[in-house]
Design a protein around this motif. Sequence first.
Motif, PDB file in Angstrom:
ATOM      1  N   UNK A  54       0.829  -0.924   0.087  1.00 56.43           N
ATOM      2  CA  UNK A  54      -0.559   0.337  -0.248  1.00 56.43           C
ATOM      3  C   UNK A  54       0.655   0.923  -0.180  1.00 56.43           C
ATOM      4  N   UNK A  55       1.918   1.442   0.743  1.00 58.50           N
ATOM      5  CA  UNK A  55       2.321   2.485   0.772  1.00 58.50           C
ATOM      6  C   UNK A  55       3.560   2.481  -0.523  1.00 58.50           C
ATOM      7  N   UNK A  56       3.695   1.490  -0.962  1.00 60.42           N
ATOM      8  CA  UNK A  56       4.619   1.756  -2.462  1.00 60.42           C
ATOM      9  C   UNK A  56       3.578   2.124  -3.490  1.00 60.42           C
ATOM     10  N   UNK A  57       2.543   1.645  -3.567  1.00 63.41           N
ATOM     11  CA  UNK A  57       1.795   2.373  -4.531  1.00 63.41           C
ATOM     12  C   UNK A  57       1.349   3.714  -4.046  1.00 63.41           C
ATOM     13  N   UNK A  78      10.019  -0.366   3.134  1.00 66.59           N
ATOM     14  CA  UNK A  78       9.239   1.257   3.401  1.00 66.59           C
ATOM     15  C   UNK A  78       9.435   1.432   4.491  1.00 66.59           C
ATOM     16  N   UNK A  79       8.989   2.873   4.868  1.00 60.92           N
ATOM     17  CA  UNK A  79       9.605   3.301   6.088  1.00 60.92           C
ATOM     18  C   UNK A  79       8.437   3.730   6.410  1.00 60.92           C
ATOM     19  N   UNK A 125       7.088   9.459  -2.944  1.00 58.72           N
ATOM     20  CA  UNK A 125       7.896   8.710  -4.099  1.00 58.72           C
ATOM     21  C   UNK A 125       9.227   8.375  -3.449  1.00 58.72           C
ATOM     22  N   UNK A 126       9.507   7.332  -3.810  1.00 57.14           N
ATOM     23  CA  UNK A 126      10.899   6.820  -3.266  1.00 57.14           C
ATOM     24  C   UNK A 126      11.188   6.397  -2.130  1.00 57.14           C
ATOM     25  N   UNK A 127       9.714   5.543  -1.302  1.00 58.23           N
ATOM     26  CA  UNK A 127       9.834   5.072  -0.390  1.00 58.23           C
ATOM     27  C   UNK A 127       9.335   3.778  -1.357  1.00 58.23           C
TER      28      UNK A 127
END
Length: 225
Positions: free
Chosen positions: A1-4, A17-18, A8-10
């Motif tokens: 979910x975070x990456x999509x 992902x942090x 940007x860059x996560x």
Amino acid sequence: VLISGPYAGIGSGGRAPDLYAAFAWRYWQLLRDGGRMGSVFPRSLLNELTNGKWREEVLDHGDVNVVNIINANGWVFPSVHGQYSITFIDIHKTARRSQKVRLSGPFFDFATFERERINSGELTVAMLKSASDGAAFPQLPDVTSAEVFTQIRLSPRLDHPRGDFLVRPISEFNATKDRPSFDAGKSTESRWPVFAGSTFNIWNPDAGEPFAWSDPIKVTKVLYE
């Protein structure tokens, strides 16, 4: 979910992902023009390459003030390790691009923080962007070091192309996986000392005991390789 998500860059480079990076992006996205945010983050927000796009966005559209602290003896967060670097960051979102970033600290105790937090050094945004990929913020030992860093940046970056000369970082003699290549046992007249960070100080290369002792023939061969 975070990456999509719109962060940007996560999660770049294949790493997990942090969560703090997602919060940093969301705080920024929720600011109206003229709005201001103040928050506490791990210092890695300011220097890890995966957060470079966030830094570039904020530097292009915000006025940034940073206070760095080291959590020595848990003076800020008792449950966090004492060597952990923490950043207090204040950002004013503005259509007028700021030319400079203000840096204070690092502070290792509350008394020094109270006394010196109003003092800050300044670095130009252009310098930060040119000094490293992703506009990483340097960890300076004090505010006066900003002037030293500015002077250093008058010279080209170490990785700047120079004809047939190339500088490439390499990790050598990792204390765990490479130890068999440089640890030949105890001190003898024929062996070379192997230094670790605790062995030397700024002006004293023999401030502490050598980390290990090496066989010159073996260690020289590995160094050439």
